[in-house]
Design a protein around this motif. Structure first.
Motif, PDB file in Angstrom:
ATOM      1  N   SER A  83       0.849  -1.191   0.000  1.00 38.68           N
ATOM      2  CA  SER A  83       0.000   0.000   0.000  1.00 38.68           C
ATOM      3  C   SER A  83       0.880   1.235   0.000  1.00 38.68           C
ATOM      4  O   SER A  83       1.477   1.570   1.016  1.00 38.68           O
ATOM      5  CB  SER A  83      -0.931   0.015   1.219  1.00 38.68           C
ATOM      6  OG  SER A  83      -0.175  -0.025   2.416  1.00 38.68           O
ATOM      7  N   GLU A 139       0.752   5.107  -0.392  1.00 41.82           N
ATOM      8  CA  GLU A 139      -0.182   6.229  -0.373  1.00 41.82           C
ATOM      9  C   GLU A 139       0.618   7.522  -0.408  1.00 41.82           C
ATOM     10  O   GLU A 139       0.781   8.197   0.598  1.00 41.82           O
ATOM     11  CB  GLU A 139      -1.083   6.147   0.865  1.00 41.82           C
ATOM     12  CG  GLU A 139      -1.923   4.873   0.901  1.00 41.82           C
ATOM     13  CD  GLU A 139      -2.915   4.854   2.057  1.00 41.82           C
ATOM     14  OE1 GLU A 139      -3.752   5.778   2.130  1.00 41.82           O
ATOM     15  OE2 GLU A 139      -2.839   3.924   2.877  1.00 41.82           O
ATOM     16  N   ARG A 140       1.130   7.850  -1.594  1.00 44.89           N
ATOM     17  CA  ARG A 140       1.943   9.059  -1.735  1.00 44.89           C
ATOM     18  C   ARG A 140       1.042  10.290  -1.801  1.00 44.89           C
ATOM     19  O   ARG A 140      -0.076  10.234  -2.312  1.00 44.89           O
ATOM     20  CB  ARG A 140       2.840   8.958  -2.958  1.00 44.89           C
ATOM     21  CG  ARG A 140       2.130   8.721  -4.273  1.00 44.89           C
ATOM     22  CD  ARG A 140       3.127   8.413  -5.381  1.00 44.89           C
ATOM     23  NE  ARG A 140       2.469   8.002  -6.598  1.00 44.89           N
ATOM     24  CZ  ARG A 140       2.164   8.828  -7.611  1.00 44.89           C
ATOM     25  NH1 ARG A 140       2.445  10.110  -7.513  1.00 44.89           N
ATOM     26  NH2 ARG A 140       1.585   8.364  -8.697  1.00 44.89           N
ATOM     27  N   ARG A 159      -0.492  11.418  -5.301  1.00 39.97           N
ATOM     28  CA  ARG A 159      -1.211  10.472  -6.165  1.00 39.97           C
ATOM     29  C   ARG A 159      -2.571  11.048  -6.541  1.00 39.97           C
ATOM     30  O   ARG A 159      -3.083  11.957  -5.885  1.00 39.97           O
ATOM     31  CB  ARG A 159      -1.391   9.129  -5.458  1.00 39.97           C
ATOM     32  CG  ARG A 159      -2.401   9.139  -4.320  1.00 39.97           C
ATOM     33  CD  ARG A 159      -2.372   7.841  -3.535  1.00 39.97           C
ATOM     34  NE  ARG A 159      -3.449   7.711  -2.573  1.00 39.97           N
ATOM     35  CZ  ARG A 159      -3.457   8.266  -1.369  1.00 39.97           C
ATOM     36  NH1 ARG A 159      -2.443   9.015  -0.992  1.00 39.97           N
ATOM     37  NH2 ARG A 159      -4.479   8.084  -0.553  1.00 39.97           N
ATOM     38  N   GLU A 160      -3.151  10.484  -7.588  1.00 36.70           N
ATOM     39  CA  GLU A 160      -4.485  10.908  -7.990  1.00 36.70           C
ATOM     40  C   GLU A 160      -5.473  10.586  -6.872  1.00 36.70           C
ATOM     41  O   GLU A 160      -5.414   9.516  -6.257  1.00 36.70           O
ATOM     42  CB  GLU A 160      -4.890  10.182  -9.275  1.00 36.70           C
ATOM     43  CG  GLU A 160      -6.236  10.592  -9.822  1.00 36.70           C
ATOM     44  CD  GLU A 160      -6.604   9.855 -11.091  1.00 36.70           C
ATOM     45  OE1 GLU A 160      -7.792   9.918 -11.478  1.00 36.70           O
ATOM     46  OE2 GLU A 160      -5.717   9.208 -11.685  1.00 36.70           O
ATOM     47  N   THR A 172      -7.152   6.908  -5.250  1.00 34.98           N
ATOM     48  CA  THR A 172      -6.350   5.777  -5.731  1.00 34.98           C
ATOM     49  C   THR A 172      -5.406   5.296  -4.641  1.00 34.98           C
ATOM     50  O   THR A 172      -5.169   5.979  -3.643  1.00 34.98           O
ATOM     51  CB  THR A 172      -5.512   6.161  -6.968  1.00 34.98           C
ATOM     52  OG1 THR A 172      -4.529   7.149  -6.598  1.00 34.98           O
ATOM     53  CG2 THR A 172      -6.386   6.692  -8.090  1.00 34.98           C
ATOM     54  N   ILE A 173      -4.862   4.115  -4.857  1.00 31.64           N
ATOM     55  CA  ILE A 173      -3.818   3.550  -4.012  1.00 31.64           C
ATOM     56  C   ILE A 173      -2.894   2.750  -4.917  1.00 31.64           C
ATOM     57  O   ILE A 173      -3.302   2.332  -6.006  1.00 31.64           O
ATOM     58  CB  ILE A 173      -4.421   2.671  -2.888  1.00 31.64           C
ATOM     59  CG1 ILE A 173      -3.364   2.330  -1.833  1.00 31.64           C
ATOM     60  CG2 ILE A 173      -5.071   1.417  -3.462  1.00 31.64           C
ATOM     61  CD1 ILE A 173      -3.946   1.745  -0.551  1.00 31.64           C
ATOM     62  N   GLU A 174      -1.660   2.549  -4.479  1.00 33.11           N
ATOM     63  CA  GLU A 174      -0.678   1.888  -5.347  1.00 33.11           C
ATOM     64  C   GLU A 174       0.023   0.746  -4.626  1.00 33.11           C
ATOM     65  O   GLU A 174       0.060   0.691  -3.405  1.00 33.11           O
ATOM     66  CB  GLU A 174       0.351   2.924  -5.833  1.00 33.11           C
ATOM     67  CG  GLU A 174      -0.265   3.969  -6.747  1.00 33.11           C
ATOM     68  CD  GLU A 174       0.625   5.179  -6.968  1.00 33.11           C
ATOM     69  OE1 GLU A 174       0.694   5.652  -8.112  1.00 33.11           O
ATOM     70  OE2 GLU A 174       1.235   5.648  -5.990  1.00 33.11           O
ATOM     71  N   ILE A 186       5.340  -0.091 -10.398  1.00 29.24           N
ATOM     72  CA  ILE A 186       4.227   0.369  -9.578  1.00 29.24           C
ATOM     73  C   ILE A 186       2.926   0.182 -10.354  1.00 29.24           C
ATOM     74  O   ILE A 186       2.912   0.242 -11.588  1.00 29.24           O
ATOM     75  CB  ILE A 186       4.437   1.841  -9.156  1.00 29.24           C
ATOM     76  CG1 ILE A 186       3.574   2.208  -7.956  1.00 29.24           C
ATOM     77  CG2 ILE A 186       4.220   2.801 -10.317  1.00 29.24           C
ATOM     78  CD1 ILE A 186       3.991   3.511  -7.275  1.00 29.24           C
ATOM     79  N   THR A 232      -1.369   1.276 -10.089  1.00 29.97           N
ATOM     80  CA  THR A 232      -2.358   2.133  -9.432  1.00 29.97           C
ATOM     81  C   THR A 232      -3.745   1.536  -9.616  1.00 29.97           C
ATOM     82  O   THR A 232      -4.118   1.149 -10.724  1.00 29.97           O
ATOM     83  CB  THR A 232      -2.341   3.548 -10.040  1.00 29.97           C
ATOM     84  OG1 THR A 232      -1.020   4.082  -9.955  1.00 29.97           O
ATOM     85  CG2 THR A 232      -3.311   4.466  -9.311  1.00 29.97           C
ATOM     86  N   THR A 233      -4.505   1.463  -8.517  1.00 31.47           N
ATOM     87  CA  THR A 233      -5.886   0.985  -8.571  1.00 31.47           C
ATOM     88  C   THR A 233      -6.780   1.957  -7.815  1.00 31.47           C
ATOM     89  O   THR A 233      -6.295   2.739  -6.999  1.00 31.47           O
ATOM     90  CB  THR A 233      -6.025  -0.422  -7.939  1.00 31.47           C
ATOM     91  OG1 THR A 233      -5.798  -0.314  -6.526  1.00 31.47           O
ATOM     92  CG2 THR A 233      -5.040  -1.408  -8.536  1.00 31.47           C
TER      93      THR A 233
END
Length: 283
Positions: free
Chosen positions: A181, A183-184, A187-188, A191-193, A204, A206-207
């Protein structure tokens, strides 16, 4: 492929081995589950029944498996929630014994200790044992961003910070780090990456971030990524397949309105991942 999975078990719901075993079986992998606890349900409910399994009892089960002469056929040792403090020693011993029988075996450690929202939810000694004793003998680790920070004494947020922290974790012993997970701050929204960092590069994916908490999703993630990556050696493909399967599992759970993962209902997502999320290389 054979996976020796040393994790918790619950009768109701899906965490630990009760989350990891079926998805692995559904993609054609034989799993030898060894339990570290046998609870009625996961501890997130605040009440549960059943025992922590004593380290010597866990060791006895593993010794019995060894006596069947299958250690040389085990491809992966997978560990998750450890329960009591002495389980760390059992895991480290088991990894050494399996690798003595099969030097090509891979040890994947999911260093379960907590998350940014809840903090640590394991026994106080477990995080230190993971950092000092267990992670150094692992080939793959699958921490969330909070766990990665604890293991490395860092506080990663951005992609670059997460890469630096993953490199610090790799310097401890594991060749591959899956950050489950990311969580920058830039990020959009919504979303989570997930990020996979290996000796060959970093990728990486993204979802969408679903508005829910799903106990056990990390256990499924660790199991599927480890299996796909061990089979192919392709971290980008393993990341794409895992992200696809786990998102579809979480989306089905969210639609159901149920608290527990819709693990069985989502079985086609493991066997036939849609690969709907592109993976990009970040190093």
């Amino acid at each position: 492929m054979k996976v020796l999975s040393i994790q918790s078990a619950v009768a109701y719901g899906h965490v630990g081995n009760s989350a990891a075993v079926f998805p692995l079986q559904r993609i054609g992998i034989e799993v030898l589950p060894v339990y570290t606890v046998n609870f009625s349900n996961h501890t997130g409910y605040g009440a549960w029944r059943g025992p922590l399994i004593a380290p010597d009892d866990v060791r006895e089960v593993i010794t019995g498996i060894e006596e069947r002469g299958v250690f040389d056929k085990i491809d992966v040792i997978l560990s998750g929630y450890q329960g009591s403090e002495g389980i760390a020693d059992v895991i480290v011993e088991t990894v050494a014994r399996v690798k003595a029988a099969n030097p090509n075996a891979v040890y994947a450690c999911d260093p379960v200790m907590g998350n940014a929202k809840s903090g640590c939810f394991v026994a106080p000694a477990i995080p230190e044992l993971l950092r000092e004793k267990v992670v150094p003998v692992a080939d793959i680790i699958t921490p969330n961003q909070f766990e990665l920070g604890f293991l490395t004494g860092t506080d990663p947020h951005t992609i670059e910070e997460t890469l630096t922290s993953a490199d610090a974790a790799r310097a401890m012993g594991p060749g591959t780090v899956l950050v489950t997970s990311v969580e920058r701050p830039d990020r959009e929204e919504g979303t989570i990456e997930m990020m996979a960092v290996t000796p060959r590069g970093a990728w990486i994916v993204t979802t969408p971030l679903l508005p829910m908490k799903a106990n056990g999703s990390g256990d499924v993630t660790a199991a599927l990524f480890t299996a796909h990556y061990t089979r192919t050696g392709d971290a980008a493909d393993a990341l794409a397949r895992t992200a696809s399967s786990v998102f579809d599992l979480l989306e089905a759970t969210h639609r159901s309105g149920e608290r527990e993962l819709q693990l069985v209902e989502s079985q086609d997502a493991y066997a036939h991942p849609r690969l709907q999320f592109p993976v990009r290389q970040v190093r």
